[in-house]
Design an enzyme around this catalytic site. Structure first.
Site, PDB file in Angstrom:
ATOM      1  N   TRP A 139       0.832  -1.214   0.000  1.00  0.00           N
ATOM      2  CA  TRP A 139       0.000   0.000   0.000  1.00  0.00           C
ATOM      3  C   TRP A 139       0.863   1.259   0.000  1.00  0.00           C
ATOM      4  O   TRP A 139       1.874   1.319   0.705  1.00  0.00           O
ATOM      5  CB  TRP A 139      -0.866  -0.001   1.256  1.00  0.00           C
ATOM      6  CG  TRP A 139      -1.358   1.357   1.642  1.00  0.00           C
ATOM      7  CD1 TRP A 139      -0.691   2.303   2.375  1.00  0.00           C
ATOM      8  CD2 TRP A 139      -2.608   1.943   1.294  1.00  0.00           C
ATOM      9  NE1 TRP A 139      -1.451   3.441   2.506  1.00  0.00           N
ATOM     10  CE2 TRP A 139      -2.638   3.238   1.852  1.00  0.00           C
ATOM     11  CE3 TRP A 139      -3.716   1.483   0.564  1.00  0.00           C
ATOM     12  CZ2 TRP A 139      -3.731   4.091   1.712  1.00  0.00           C
ATOM     13  CZ3 TRP A 139      -4.806   2.339   0.419  1.00  0.00           C
ATOM     14  CH2 TRP A 139      -4.799   3.619   0.996  1.00  0.00           C
ATOM     15  N   ASP A 142       0.583   9.157   0.890  1.00  0.00           N
ATOM     16  CA  ASP A 142       1.278  10.414   0.576  1.00  0.00           C
ATOM     17  C   ASP A 142       2.721  10.288   0.065  1.00  0.00           C
ATOM     18  O   ASP A 142       3.512   9.557   0.658  1.00  0.00           O
ATOM     19  CB  ASP A 142       1.391  11.279   1.832  1.00  0.00           C
ATOM     20  CG  ASP A 142       0.134  11.342   2.643  1.00  0.00           C
ATOM     21  OD1 ASP A 142      -0.883  10.769   2.241  1.00  0.00           O
ATOM     22  OD2 ASP A 142       0.169  11.968   3.717  1.00  0.00           O
ATOM     23  N   TRP A 166      -4.030   0.529   4.229  1.00  0.00           N
ATOM     24  CA  TRP A 166      -3.228   1.428   5.081  1.00  0.00           C
ATOM     25  C   TRP A 166      -2.801   0.744   6.384  1.00  0.00           C
ATOM     26  O   TRP A 166      -3.600   0.044   7.009  1.00  0.00           O
ATOM     27  CB  TRP A 166      -4.062   2.684   5.398  1.00  0.00           C
ATOM     28  CG  TRP A 166      -3.279   3.719   6.145  1.00  0.00           C
ATOM     29  CD1 TRP A 166      -2.509   4.693   5.596  1.00  0.00           C
ATOM     30  CD2 TRP A 166      -3.186   3.873   7.572  1.00  0.00           C
ATOM     31  NE1 TRP A 166      -1.936   5.445   6.583  1.00  0.00           N
ATOM     32  CE2 TRP A 166      -2.336   4.968   7.807  1.00  0.00           C
ATOM     33  CE3 TRP A 166      -3.716   3.190   8.662  1.00  0.00           C
ATOM     34  CZ2 TRP A 166      -2.011   5.416   9.090  1.00  0.00           C
ATOM     35  CZ3 TRP A 166      -3.396   3.627   9.939  1.00  0.00           C
ATOM     36  CH2 TRP A 166      -2.555   4.734  10.140  1.00  0.00           C
ATOM     37  N   SER A 199       3.838  11.340   7.475  1.00  0.00           N
ATOM     38  CA  SER A 199       4.410  12.162   6.399  1.00  0.00           C
ATOM     39  C   SER A 199       5.383  13.219   6.885  1.00  0.00           C
ATOM     40  O   SER A 199       5.335  13.656   8.041  1.00  0.00           O
ATOM     41  CB  SER A 199       3.281  12.829   5.618  1.00  0.00           C
ATOM     42  OG  SER A 199       2.592  11.839   4.904  1.00  0.00           O
ATOM     43  N   ARG A 259       1.050  17.355  12.560  1.00  0.00           N
ATOM     44  CA  ARG A 259       1.862  16.461  11.725  1.00  0.00           C
ATOM     45  C   ARG A 259       2.250  17.048  10.366  1.00  0.00           C
ATOM     46  O   ARG A 259       1.862  18.130   9.999  1.00  0.00           O
ATOM     47  CB  ARG A 259       1.111  15.160  11.506  1.00  0.00           C
ATOM     48  CG  ARG A 259      -0.260  15.278  10.866  1.00  0.00           C
ATOM     49  CD  ARG A 259      -0.834  13.882  10.665  1.00  0.00           C
ATOM     50  NE  ARG A 259      -2.129  13.894  10.039  1.00  0.00           N
ATOM     51  CZ  ARG A 259      -3.284  13.834  10.697  1.00  0.00           C
ATOM     52  NH1 ARG A 259      -3.288  13.776  12.027  1.00  0.00           N
ATOM     53  NH2 ARG A 259      -4.431  13.837  10.048  1.00  0.00           N
ATOM     54  N   GLU A 311      -3.897  18.826   6.488  1.00  0.00           N
ATOM     55  CA  GLU A 311      -2.775  17.887   6.456  1.00  0.00           C
ATOM     56  C   GLU A 311      -1.760  18.328   5.406  1.00  0.00           C
ATOM     57  O   GLU A 311      -2.080  19.107   4.510  1.00  0.00           O
ATOM     58  CB  GLU A 311      -3.274  16.480   6.077  1.00  0.00           C
ATOM     59  CG  GLU A 311      -4.295  15.907   7.036  1.00  0.00           C
ATOM     60  CD  GLU A 311      -4.719  14.471   6.713  1.00  0.00           C
ATOM     61  OE1 GLU A 311      -4.814  13.677   7.634  1.00  0.00           O
ATOM     62  OE2 GLU A 311      -4.964  14.166   5.528  1.00  0.00           O
ATOM     63  N   TRP A 392      -9.216   9.425   0.164  1.00  0.00           N
ATOM     64  CA  TRP A 392      -9.456   8.595   1.356  1.00  0.00           C
ATOM     65  C   TRP A 392     -10.851   7.979   1.380  1.00  0.00           C
ATOM     66  O   TRP A 392     -11.106   7.036   2.121  1.00  0.00           O
ATOM     67  CB  TRP A 392      -9.202   9.402   2.638  1.00  0.00           C
ATOM     68  CG  TRP A 392      -7.734   9.499   2.944  1.00  0.00           C
ATOM     69  CD1 TRP A 392      -6.972  10.636   2.974  1.00  0.00           C
ATOM     70  CD2 TRP A 392      -6.842   8.421   3.246  1.00  0.00           C
ATOM     71  NE1 TRP A 392      -5.667  10.325   3.273  1.00  0.00           N
ATOM     72  CE2 TRP A 392      -5.568   8.977   3.443  1.00  0.00           C
ATOM     73  CE3 TRP A 392      -6.995   7.036   3.361  1.00  0.00           C
ATOM     74  CZ2 TRP A 392      -4.448   8.193   3.761  1.00  0.00           C
ATOM     75  CZ3 TRP A 392      -5.877   6.264   3.670  1.00  0.00           C
ATOM     76  CH2 TRP A 392      -4.627   6.846   3.873  1.00  0.00           C
TER      77      TRP A 392
HETATM   78  C1  FRU Z   1      -2.580  12.268   4.714  1.00  0.00           C
HETATM   79  C2  FRU Z   1      -2.178  11.617   6.021  1.00  0.00           C
HETATM   80  C3  FRU Z   1      -1.159  12.468   6.740  1.00  0.00           C
HETATM   81  C4  FRU Z   1      -0.456  11.471   7.596  1.00  0.00           C
HETATM   82  C5  FRU Z   1      -0.439  10.255   6.705  1.00  0.00           C
HETATM   83  C6  FRU Z   1      -0.538   8.956   7.427  1.00  0.00           C
HETATM   84  O1  FRU Z   1      -3.047  11.397   3.755  1.00  0.00           O
HETATM   85  O2  FRU Z   1      -3.321  11.407   6.810  1.00  0.00           O
HETATM   86  O3  FRU Z   1      -1.689  13.538   7.454  1.00  0.00           O
HETATM   87  O4  FRU Z   1       0.831  11.888   7.940  1.00  0.00           O
HETATM   88  O5  FRU Z   1      -1.531  10.379   5.826  1.00  0.00           O
HETATM   89  O6  FRU Z   1      -0.350   7.891   6.569  1.00  0.00           O
END
Ligand code: FRU
Length: 575
Positions: A139, A142, A166, A199, A259, A311, A392
């Site tokens: 999988w 980002d 994921w 990320s 994050r 994000e 998503w």
């Molecule tokens: C965005 C996200 C980020 C996070 C990552 C986790 O798609 O939700 O904010 O760091 O994916 O996989």
């Protein structure tokens, strides 16, 4: 390989040794130990996507190396994933497996886990893109840590090496010399006791400000544990291996969604800065050495779209302005994930947005353009972006088999002047043109034009026409199986739209069938570029772009046009 089976029964425990090198010992209804003697091959774990996750503590000799979550097969093996034994390749491995579900002792996973001489990559499949990056298996979400160094475009990415859903967030790694041919390297940064690796970004520390070495690649990522904190890691061998900084985390705050740090060098203040997502805003922090950071400012409350979590921000100077990218999920214009941006000024501490707070600008008007960020240190002053080509809403269930998700084509960014201020425009990076094969010119009409003698899924069509005073210009890609994609350019409504409701397999999610619409200001002559790969269509106009996944049962092999005299140039794209 010779294999023998022996069943031994111990008091209170069942103990099965089904190969010389693999022993399975059920300790209880939920807990099982699997011991291997560190055989020389690859250890394969059987996965069934509909099975519940098992938590596996991987111990090399007696050292806990990683804890991974794997959907160990219950009654059917969908595919195998190789256990990455890192630097402990020859040591014995103990897997301490806990299952959430009650009795898993009869599951087929225990029989199916095995050593093999090698790991066979998944078979080629129709929806695997040919010229977009996708992981060889597993999988991906980002793009992360994109940095250019010594002729190599490094692309790290959110990666699950243990399944096509994921989980187990790790930084995968691929490199390219031309942005279109990618070589996947070993995984760069693995989950550790601070959490999984979310990320982030990377820079080249030319002046050794961090003390890790001149020219070290320094990555900053989110350690996602019980809280989200920012950590750093560095590489002094051109990104082949990374060292985790011993004093992580380097940035902390009492904020739940905290994050996706993007580090950049600010010439004005002669300092490193980082922009990161903090709840419904972004924060800017500053540092002289990439290790010690101080908070400087925040931006975002009340500005732009807040229909979901902020994000993956990015921040850079472009054509005399500063551009702030903020990805948002959900809240996108057609549901789910999307990329918004802001244009303004930066005084070395704070971003000042040119727009009124209620203005929202979208970078791409498709459904499959997310987590967009740009490369650090791209040559020739270029600003090159790449997006995760999914959403998503359905990313975990798209109908691919051996892998899930690909990235967009790389895109060079520029600002375009418009009466009501500049807009951010993305165009395919020039490297993509090198994939073009022999051009074929065609005048389009309502009579279908065959694109190629044999159907192929990878091509580019350049469409040129004078927008009519009245009416709409329509284009249809068709595959002769009743599957099609309808596009229309409406000069009076000033829109371009794409409808994928009948594009093939759309049934895997109610959120997938959709029509997406982009605003566009018609010029005297309109030129559109359609980049088609085995499961995606990206459309680039002079002032908009639109990225949508499609899963046709056979490639679209004809095109029609109505409403204008449309000149088409059709190129096969040959990776
Ligand atoms: C965005 C996200 C980020 C996070 C990552 C986790 O798609 O939700 O904010 O760091 O994916 O996989």
């Amino acid at each position: 390989m010779r294999r023998f089976l022996a069943i031994l029964v111990f008091i209170g425990l069942s103990f099965i040794a089904f190969a010389q090198t693999v022993e399975v010992q059920h300790l209880s209804e939920r807990r099982t130990l699997v011991r291997t003697d560190g055989g020389s091959g690859v250890f394969l774990l059987p996965v069934q996507e509909s099975s519940p996750e098992a938590s596996i503590k991987v111990l090399a000799d007696t050292d806990l190396w990683q804890t991974i979550n794997v959907r160990l097969a219950t009654d059917k093996v969908d595919y195998f994933v190789p256990l990455d034994r890192g630097q402990w390749k020859t040591k014995s491995v103990l897997l301490d497996i806990t299952s959430a579900r009650r009795d898993r002792r009869r599951d087929i996973c225990w029989k199916e886990m095995k050593y093999s001489g090698s790991f066979e990559l998944p078979a080629p499949e129709p929806f695997r893109p040919a010229y977009h990056f996708a992981p060889s298996f597993g999988w991906m979400n980002d793009p992360n840590g994109m940095v250019y160094k010594d002729g190599l475009w490094h692309l790290f990415f959110q990666y699950n090496p243990y399944g096509n859903i994921w989980g187990n967030m790790t930084w995968g790694h691929a490199v390219s010399r031309d942005l279109t041919h990618w070589e996947q390297w070993e995984n760069a940064i693995l989950p550790n006791e601070l959490g999984s690796v979310f990320s982030g970004s990377a820079v080249v520390d030319e002046n050794n400000t961090a003390g890790f070495g001149k020219g070290a690649i320094v990555a900053m990522y989110t350690s996602a544990g019980t809280t989200q904190t920012q950590s750093i890691a560095w590489s002094t061998d051109g990104g082949k291996t990374f060292n985790i900084y011993g004093k992580n985390p380097v940035i902390v705050a009492d904020i739940r969604d905290f994050r996706d740090p993007k580090v950049f060098w600010d010439k004005g203040s002669n300092q490193w800065k980082v922009v990161l997502a903090a709840g419904q805003e972004v924060q800017f922090w500053a540092s002289d050495n990439l290790r010690d950071w101080e908070y400087e400012s925040s931006f975002g409350k009340g500005f732009g779209c807040h229909g979901g979590v902020w994000e993956c921000p990015d921040f850079f100077e472009l054509d005399g302005k500063w551009v702030l990218i903020v990805n948002i999920n959900p809240g996108g214009p057609f549901g789910g994930s999307a990329t918004q941006y802001f244009i303004g000024e930066y005084d070395g501490k704070q971003f000042i947005c040119d727009d009124a707070p209620e203005t929202t600008r979208w970078m791409d008007y498709g459904k499959d353009h997310y987590a967009t960020v740009t490369w650090s240190g791209a040559p020739d002053g270029r600003r090159v972006a790449i997006a995760w080509m999914s959403n998503w809403q359905y990313a975990n269930v798209i109908p691919t088999k051996g892998f899930r998700s690909a990235n967009s084509v790389p895109r060079d960014l520029k600002l375009l002047s418009r009466p009501d201020g500049p807009v951010l425009v993305s165009s395919p990076s020039p490297e993509v043109e090198a994939l073009r094969g022999k051009a074929k010119a065609a005048r389009l009409s309502s009579k279908p034009v065959k694109l190629f003698p044999e159907p192929r899924g990878t091509y580019e069509i350049v469409l040129e026409f004078v927008p009519p005073k009245k009416g709409v210009v329509g284009f249809t890609l068709n595959n002769g199986q009743g599957e099609k994609v309808l596009m229309s350019y409406d000069p009076s409504a000033k829109t371009f739209s794409m409808d994928r409701k009948a594009s093939g397999d759309v049934a895997f999610s109610n959120d997938f069938p959709a029509e997406t619409v982009a605003p566009t200001l018609p010029g005297k002559r309109v030129s559109l570029r359609l980049l088609v790969d085995n499961s995606s269509i990206e459309v680039f106009g002079d002032d908009f772009c639109m990225t949508n996944l499609v899963f046709p049962s056979t490639p679209f092999n004809t095109i029609t046009a109505t409403g204008a005299k449309v000149q088409a140039t059709i190129y096969p794209l040959n990776p």
